[in-house]
Design a protein around this motif. Structure first.
Motif, PDB file in Angstrom:
ATOM      1  N   PHE A   1      -6.621  11.879 -27.020  1.00 50.15           N
ATOM      2  CA  PHE A   1      -7.533  12.907 -26.498  1.00 50.15           C
ATOM      3  C   PHE A   1      -8.160  12.516 -25.160  1.00 50.15           C
ATOM      4  N   LEU A   2      -8.213  11.217 -24.871  1.00 51.14           N
ATOM      5  CA  LEU A   2      -8.671  10.773 -23.560  1.00 51.14           C
ATOM      6  C   LEU A   2      -7.735  11.316 -22.482  1.00 51.14           C
ATOM      7  N   TYR A   3      -6.430  11.249 -22.747  1.00 49.38           N
ATOM      8  CA  TYR A   3      -5.445  11.721 -21.765  1.00 49.38           C
ATOM      9  C   TYR A   3      -5.344  13.242 -21.744  1.00 49.38           C
ATOM     10  N   VAL A   4      -5.590  13.880 -22.877  1.00 48.31           N
ATOM     11  CA  VAL A   4      -5.657  15.349 -22.897  1.00 48.31           C
ATOM     12  C   VAL A   4      -6.770  15.805 -21.963  1.00 48.31           C
ATOM     13  N   GLN A   5      -7.915  15.137 -22.030  1.00 49.52           N
ATOM     14  CA  GLN A   5      -9.045  15.487 -21.169  1.00 49.52           C
ATOM     15  C   GLN A   5      -8.712  15.211 -19.703  1.00 49.52           C
ATOM     16  N   LEU A   6      -8.042  14.083 -19.436  1.00 52.31           N
ATOM     17  CA  LEU A   6      -7.674  13.747 -18.060  1.00 52.31           C
ATOM     18  C   LEU A   6      -6.764  14.818 -17.462  1.00 52.31           C
ATOM     19  N   ILE A   7      -5.757  15.229 -18.206  1.00 55.53           N
ATOM     20  CA  ILE A   7      -4.808  16.223 -17.701  1.00 55.53           C
ATOM     21  C   ILE A   7      -5.500  17.549 -17.424  1.00 55.53           C
ATOM     22  N   THR A   8      -6.321  18.009 -18.354  1.00 52.75           N
ATOM     23  CA  THR A   8      -7.006  19.295 -18.153  1.00 52.75           C
ATOM     24  C   THR A   8      -7.990  19.222 -16.985  1.00 52.75           C
ATOM     25  N   ASP A   9      -8.696  18.105 -16.862  1.00 58.21           N
ATOM     26  CA  ASP A   9      -9.642  17.953 -15.749  1.00 58.21           C
ATOM     27  C   ASP A   9      -8.919  17.881 -14.410  1.00 58.21           C
ATOM     28  N   PHE A  10      -7.784  17.194 -14.373  1.00 57.18           N
ATOM     29  CA  PHE A  10      -7.029  17.061 -13.125  1.00 57.18           C
ATOM     30  C   PHE A  10      -6.521  18.428 -12.666  1.00 57.18           C
ATOM     31  N   ILE A  11      -6.020  19.208 -13.588  1.00 61.02           N
ATOM     32  CA  ILE A  11      -5.516  20.541 -13.227  1.00 61.02           C
ATOM     33  C   ILE A  11      -6.670  21.424 -12.731  1.00 61.02           C
ATOM     34  N   LYS A  12      -7.793  21.397 -13.427  1.00 62.91           N
ATOM     35  CA  LYS A  12      -8.925  22.250 -13.067  1.00 62.91           C
ATOM     36  C   LYS A  12      -9.574  21.847 -11.743  1.00 62.91           C
ATOM     37  N   LYS A  13      -9.705  20.542 -11.517  1.00 62.54           N
ATOM     38  CA  LYS A  13     -10.491  20.080 -10.377  1.00 62.54           C
ATOM     39  C   LYS A  13      -9.665  19.730  -9.135  1.00 62.54           C
TER      40      LYS A  13
ATOM     41  N   LYS B   1       0.838  -1.191   0.000  1.00 61.50           N
ATOM     42  CA  LYS B   1       0.000   0.000   0.000  1.00 61.50           C
ATOM     43  C   LYS B   1       0.878   1.247   0.000  1.00 61.50           C
ATOM     44  N   THR B   2       0.458   2.218  -0.759  1.00 63.87           N
ATOM     45  CA  THR B   2       1.182   3.481  -0.838  1.00 63.87           C
ATOM     46  C   THR B   2       0.219   4.606  -0.512  1.00 63.87           C
ATOM     47  N   ASN B   3       0.677   5.508   0.335  1.00 63.03           N
ATOM     48  CA  ASN B   3      -0.170   6.638   0.694  1.00 63.03           C
ATOM     49  C   ASN B   3      -0.481   7.459  -0.553  1.00 63.03           C
ATOM     50  N   GLY B   4      -1.725   7.730  -0.756  1.00 65.05           N
ATOM     51  CA  GLY B   4      -2.130   8.485  -1.927  1.00 65.05           C
ATOM     52  C   GLY B   4      -3.605   8.787  -1.879  1.00 65.05           C
ATOM     53  N   LYS B   5      -4.082   9.459  -2.906  1.00 69.96           N
ATOM     54  CA  LYS B   5      -5.488   9.829  -2.998  1.00 69.96           C
ATOM     55  C   LYS B   5      -6.034   9.374  -4.349  1.00 69.96           C
ATOM     56  N   TYR B   6      -7.353   9.509  -4.489  1.00 66.58           N
ATOM     57  CA  TYR B   6      -7.979   9.159  -5.758  1.00 66.58           C
ATOM     58  C   TYR B   6      -8.847  10.314  -6.250  1.00 66.58           C
ATOM     59  N   PHE B   7      -8.704  10.612  -7.527  1.00 63.19           N
ATOM     60  CA  PHE B   7      -9.542  11.579  -8.215  1.00 63.19           C
ATOM     61  C   PHE B   7     -10.614  10.787  -8.956  1.00 63.19           C
TER      62      PHE B   7
ATOM     63  N   GLU C   1      -6.144  24.504 -24.009  1.00 60.96           N
ATOM     64  CA  GLU C   1      -6.413  25.251 -22.774  1.00 60.96           C
ATOM     65  C   GLU C   1      -5.146  26.018 -22.401  1.00 60.96           C
ATOM     66  N   PRO C   2      -4.871  27.129 -23.080  1.00 61.75           N
ATOM     67  CA  PRO C   2      -3.572  27.812 -22.942  1.00 61.75           C
ATOM     68  C   PRO C   2      -3.296  28.468 -21.598  1.00 61.75           C
ATOM     69  N   ASN C   3      -4.257  28.526 -20.714  1.00 59.39           N
ATOM     70  CA  ASN C   3      -4.028  29.194 -19.431  1.00 59.39           C
ATOM     71  C   ASN C   3      -3.837  28.234 -18.263  1.00 59.39           C
ATOM     72  N   LEU C   4      -3.713  26.950 -18.547  1.00 58.18           N
ATOM     73  CA  LEU C   4      -3.596  25.962 -17.473  1.00 58.18           C
ATOM     74  C   LEU C   4      -2.151  25.712 -17.037  1.00 58.18           C
ATOM     75  N   MET C   5      -1.196  26.033 -17.890  1.00 55.36           N
ATOM     76  CA  MET C   5       0.197  25.687 -17.611  1.00 55.36           C
ATOM     77  C   MET C   5       1.101  26.911 -17.683  1.00 55.36           C
ATOM     78  N   ASN C   6       1.991  27.020 -16.702  1.00 54.22           N
ATOM     79  CA  ASN C   6       2.958  28.116 -16.684  1.00 54.22           C
ATOM     80  C   ASN C   6       4.184  27.781 -17.523  1.00 54.22           C
ATOM     81  N   LYS C   7       4.678  26.573 -17.336  1.00 50.77           N
ATOM     82  CA  LYS C   7       5.865  26.107 -18.046  1.00 50.77           C
ATOM     83  C   LYS C   7       5.724  24.623 -18.316  1.00 50.77           C
ATOM     84  N   ILE C   8       6.271  24.197 -19.447  1.00 51.77           N
ATOM     85  CA  ILE C   8       6.157  22.796 -19.846  1.00 51.77           C
ATOM     86  C   ILE C   8       7.549  22.215 -20.070  1.00 51.77           C
ATOM     87  N   PHE C   9       7.836  21.123 -19.369  1.00 52.44           N
ATOM     88  CA  PHE C   9       9.080  20.383 -19.577  1.00 52.44           C
ATOM     89  C   PHE C   9       8.724  19.040 -20.207  1.00 52.44           C
TER      90      PHE C   9
END
Length: 313
Positions: free
Chosen positions: A106-118, A33-39, A143-151
């Protein structure tokens, strides 16, 4: 004769079914078991961790059935001293749900944007490896306003992203999605020896740096969820995750930094491709590393991220 063939087929399926269940039981026994949360996302529960305080940083592992948030263990230890770090297991990977569906870019694009927003709820510094880099770049264009910098770390070549699903790749996807035989073949493809080979030969420049714990983590990531990682595996084999990112390349002004392992095959050529695509992108090469410099040289990756964030504040 027909009855004999049927009997052999049923017996073979019964043996494979038993082997599959045995592997499932071993994984459950060895899973810690690893300490963590679920979205609670609309397509399944997404496992994530949070560490540290400060500006938010989201770390996204490569899209591979062996991958999980453990890809960032070494780097997180450094980043969390000065930043609030979010580690995520993508859908179909690690401890996140692995639903039986066709996985697409696009499934993962949606996941990333939803995770950042929510979950993060503010613009974030983001780092992603391999195929996951394309999700981030696509999300930024939408969604150009969700990220400050991208690596982006060792992103795939633009040429490879143009590969489309073929009749053969679709048949391969259907095969791996078969309930008993498909699962057995998936388990064979993701056995521990293959996990070790993938990491030592494809990901590490110096295989002697590879820890047994890293191999075990990769093996467990592929086997958690009772073999349902096969659905992501099948979608990858079918080329459903590829997407053309060239048509939206310069739609945002988010600062982009490409980090490459100097020993990664084609690293220089791929970096040149992205330079031609994104006019202002910065290129950072890390010596004596390959696909996962964040595990081979975490201090150097940390230095690049920290210095870039501070100098552009």
């Amino acid at each position: 004769m027909a009855k004999k063939k049927l009997k052999i087929t049923v017996s073979t399926l019964a043996v494979l079914y038993g082997i599959n269940n045995y592997i499932d039981s071993l994984v459950e026994t060895n899973n810690t078991k690893t300490n963590g949360k679920y979205f609670n996302w609309e397509y399944g529960k997404i496992f994530y961790k949070v560490a540290g305080e400060g500006k938010p940083v989201l770390l996204i592992h490569d899209l591979n059935v062996f991958s999980s948030e453990n890809e960032w263990t070494e780097l997180c230890a450094e980043l969390s001293k000065n930043y609030k770090v979010y580690l995520i297991d993508l859908l179909g990977c690690g401890r996140s749900d692995k639903p039986a569906l066709t996985y697409t870019n696009f499934l993962y694009v949606q996941l990333i944007t939803d995770f950042i927003k929510k979950i993060i709820k503010e613009p974030v510094i983001i780092a992603a490896t391999g195929m996951s880099s394309t999700f981030v770049l696509k999300a930024d264009s939408l969604e150009p306003n969700l990220m400050n910098k991208i690596f982006i770390i060792n992103p795939p070549s633009l040429q490879s992203l143009r590969k489309e699903a073929t009749r053969y790749s679709k048949l391969l996807e259907q095969f791996f999605n078969l309930p008993v035989i498909g699962k057995a073949c998936y388990y064979y493809a993701t056995r521990k020896e293959n996990a070790e080979y993938y990491l030592s030969e494809k990901c590490f420049f110096n295989p002697f740096q590879l820890r047994e714990a890293t191999v075990k983590s990769a093996y467990l990531a592929a086997h958690q969820g009772k073999g349902n990682g096969k659905h992501l595996y099948a979608s990858l084999k079918a080329n459903y995750l590829n997407v053309n990112i060239t048509n939206t390349a310069n739609e945002t002004h988010t600062a982009k930094i490409l980090i490459s392992g100097e020993e990664e095959p084609g690293a220089v050529e791929i970096a040149r491709e992205y330079q031609n695509l994104y006019e202002s992108i910065s290129i950072k090469m890390i010596k004596a590393t390959k696909k996962l410099p964040q595990l081979e040289a975490p201090e150097k990756v940390y230095s690049i991220i920290n210095e870039t964030v501070n100098e552009q504040c």
